[in-house]
Design a protein around this motif. Sequence first.
Motif, PDB file in Angstrom:
ATOM      1  N   ILE A   1       0.859  -1.184   0.000  1.00 37.59           N
ATOM      2  CA  ILE A   1       0.000   0.000   0.000  1.00 37.59           C
ATOM      3  C   ILE A   1       0.897   1.236   0.000  1.00 37.59           C
ATOM      4  O   ILE A   1       1.817   1.339   0.808  1.00 37.59           O
ATOM      5  N   LEU A   2       0.610   2.162  -0.915  1.00 32.90           N
ATOM      6  CA  LEU A   2       1.244   3.483  -0.909  1.00 32.90           C
ATOM      7  C   LEU A   2       0.138   4.508  -0.712  1.00 32.90           C
ATOM      8  O   LEU A   2      -0.671   4.746  -1.613  1.00 32.90           O
ATOM      9  N   LYS A   3       0.097   5.090   0.471  1.00 36.00           N
ATOM     10  CA  LYS A   3      -0.990   6.001   0.833  1.00 36.00           C
ATOM     11  C   LYS A   3      -0.394   7.295   1.378  1.00 36.00           C
ATOM     12  O   LYS A   3       0.432   7.271   2.294  1.00 36.00           O
ATOM     13  N   TRP A   4      -0.823   8.427   0.809  1.00 33.08           N
ATOM     14  CA  TRP A   4      -0.201   9.707   1.112  1.00 33.08           C
ATOM     15  C   TRP A   4       1.309   9.580   0.899  1.00 33.08           C
ATOM     16  O   TRP A   4       2.113   9.878   1.786  1.00 33.08           O
ATOM     17  N   ALA A   5       1.692   9.120  -0.270  1.00 32.34           N
ATOM     18  CA  ALA A   5       3.096   8.939  -0.641  1.00 32.34           C
ATOM     19  C   ALA A   5       3.414   9.813  -1.840  1.00 32.34           C
ATOM     20  O   ALA A   5       2.583   9.980  -2.741  1.00 32.34           O
ATOM     21  N   ASN A   6       4.636  10.329  -1.875  1.00 35.28           N
ATOM     22  CA  ASN A   6       5.060  11.215  -2.949  1.00 35.28           C
ATOM     23  C   ASN A   6       6.459  10.805  -3.395  1.00 35.28           C
ATOM     24  O   ASN A   6       7.296  10.387  -2.579  1.00 35.28           O
ATOM     25  N   ASN A   7       6.696  10.876  -4.713  1.00 41.17           N
ATOM     26  CA  ASN A   7       8.023  10.566  -5.260  1.00 41.17           C
ATOM     27  C   ASN A   7       8.551   9.231  -4.728  1.00 41.17           C
ATOM     28  O   ASN A   7       9.637   9.152  -4.143  1.00 41.17           O
ATOM     29  N   SER A   8       7.787   8.183  -4.943  1.00 39.83           N
ATOM     30  CA  SER A   8       8.122   6.862  -4.444  1.00 39.83           C
ATOM     31  C   SER A   8       7.964   5.838  -5.552  1.00 39.83           C
ATOM     32  O   SER A   8       7.474   6.152  -6.639  1.00 39.83           O
ATOM     33  N   PHE A   9       8.350   4.565  -5.284  1.00 41.61           N
ATOM     34  CA  PHE A   9       8.374   3.613  -6.395  1.00 41.61           C
ATOM     35  C   PHE A   9       8.278   2.169  -5.919  1.00 41.61           C
ATOM     36  O   PHE A   9       8.575   1.847  -4.767  1.00 41.61           O
ATOM     37  N   VAL A  10       7.830   1.324  -6.859  1.00 47.93           N
ATOM     38  CA  VAL A  10       7.948  -0.132  -6.765  1.00 47.93           C
ATOM     39  C   VAL A  10       8.567  -0.576  -8.086  1.00 47.93           C
ATOM     40  O   VAL A  10       8.062  -0.230  -9.159  1.00 47.93           O
ATOM     41  N   ASP A  11       9.650  -1.348  -8.011  1.00 49.03           N
ATOM     42  CA  ASP A  11      10.390  -1.716  -9.214  1.00 49.03           C
ATOM     43  C   ASP A  11      10.959  -3.122  -9.062  1.00 49.03           C
ATOM     44  O   ASP A  11      11.518  -3.473  -8.017  1.00 49.03           O
ATOM     45  N   ASN A  12      10.796  -3.934 -10.122  1.00 47.21           N
ATOM     46  CA  ASN A  12      11.352  -5.283 -10.171  1.00 47.21           C
ATOM     47  C   ASN A  12      10.915  -6.114  -8.964  1.00 47.21           C
ATOM     48  O   ASN A  12      11.730  -6.635  -8.193  1.00 47.21           O
ATOM     49  N   VAL A  13       9.600  -6.239  -8.822  1.00 52.85           N
ATOM     50  CA  VAL A  13       9.003  -7.033  -7.746  1.00 52.85           C
ATOM     51  C   VAL A  13       8.024  -8.014  -8.372  1.00 52.85           C
ATOM     52  O   VAL A  13       7.233  -7.640  -9.245  1.00 52.85           O
TER      53      VAL A  13
END
Length: 576
Positions: A353-365
């Motif tokens: 979960i990404l909630k109230w998130a800024n400039n973030s990432f999920v990569d190669n999962v």
Amino acid sequence: MQYQACLIDGFGITIQRRGIYVKLFNSRTIISTAVATVLALNSGLLLAAPGYKGGQDLPLTFSKTILASDHGVVANDGLDDAPAIQAIIDSISIDNSPDNLIRIKLPVGEITIADEVHVDRSGIVIEGQGVDAKTGTHIVINSWKPYTGVAEDGSPTFEKKYWPGFAAFRAETRIKHKKEQKFEGSINYHWKHSIELAQPALAGDTVLVLKAGRAKRFEEGDLIYIGATNDAAFLDLAEVPENMRTKGNIKSGHMRHQISHVTAVDTANNTVTIDKPLDFNMELKNYNKYKSRLMPVTAVENVGFRDFTMTMNQASTDCATNNTDEYDKKTNPKGVGHRYENVCPADAIHGIILKWANNSFVDNVNINMIGSHPVVTEFSKNLTLQNIDIDGSWNKGAGGHGYFRASKLHDSLIKDNDIQNVRHLAIQWSSSGNLIEGNTINADLNMHGGWERNNIIRNNTISVPFAHRSWADGAPSDGSWQPIWFSSGIHASDWAGPTGPNNVFINNTLEKANSADTPITRWGLFDTQGVTYVFGWDGNQFKHPVINGKPIATWNNEIAKGVYDNIPTSAVFVAK
């Protein structure tokens, strides 16, 4: 380049040249005046690429690397590693700068998670050692059954302020607001307690006039949530039926919102200036006296997840007797493949979960057979979600489960993901300014409602098997879902309201099987290469999709064909 403003839900742009060049997503593409008009509606799409830090490369260097194995995270022992991972995170200052990137490096082997891990500090990257079966990091979720019960519709019940539920990893602040101490993260819900406009605002505005004394609650650089009340004029535009306007989500909600940065604060005149113009009008209150509101956002920033696999331990769940193969009433009634029910709702634990998130990432999962949503966003901005391989979910039923769920997501990039055997890739709840590109999907690209707008969907391959179809009364219904699903006011007002303007489809490969006995072949609608299809647009302003002048009531293959056959009068604008 010269522009002339006109009204499209309060804001629009007419390009005064023909055949211009527009810098879009770091590419130089010659496009027609009509398409340039559409794309220019969202100035962010013209000024910067969507995604992490406006399209920047994901970070590869860190100020510090913490080896989780030095702090109690032991692979392959079957014991819960969540407390040790949480302790590492909690040892980092709550005020850690987003620019002070700290990598928490997980060991090779199997890591067990049996409680939610809160990534509530900025600048933290949770990194495994790859997705390879022999040399990588494998996170296995043992369900801790966090839900309080099961509702009549078969969905898990919980305190909805903790929406969208529980996950293995939750990137969200845990700070509580003084008026709402019952749950973590409530600092971002104090907008319910005031910060209102002193005068209405129009789309295109960048200066917002607040009630006396409210501007001092903001500082330059703040993220700001801006939510517009659902006034009658807007609901008329959105074709929300009168008998649905008493529903709680319609009369007391913000179907339209955006998240921007504050560039200036004037306490003397009670104004704040934002970096991105409004793309909707804002009245002070609606017919139910529910008000437009603003709030400073407490976000986690520069958080990342990469280089690991994740799955759920089936034996620890109520799904222990089920299997991942295709459901068949006679030969495999315990299969959950394309089964759109919640078969073990007590275990509907999301992946990330990404909630109230800024400039973030999920990569190669890689995320395989998770409890519900493999990835879900809420009120987030400038995310990059890429190179994610997803295969299946145990719960894909009522209450909105089993999605790749891009909800309340802004200016973000969803790219090069392989999304298999989930319910939808859903774009919903005012998501705007996103680029969805290069994904391979065997579900549908679902414009799920709530005034999603100004999104570009291009170069995706969507292949829908016949088994991808709605369920009712414990069994699959007749017919099959389409590669694209599009929300109407009449249908979607049950939960969110319709899809908004300027969702642009370009060069997608759209395929489906029309029966159980036929192969997956080209759908033939909205998929001509080199043609741009702009939904919710009549060439000049927003228009709800219609067939022969009548607003569509829902979306199915027949209605999709009717909309396609009636272009451009059906509110799909086409340009080559």
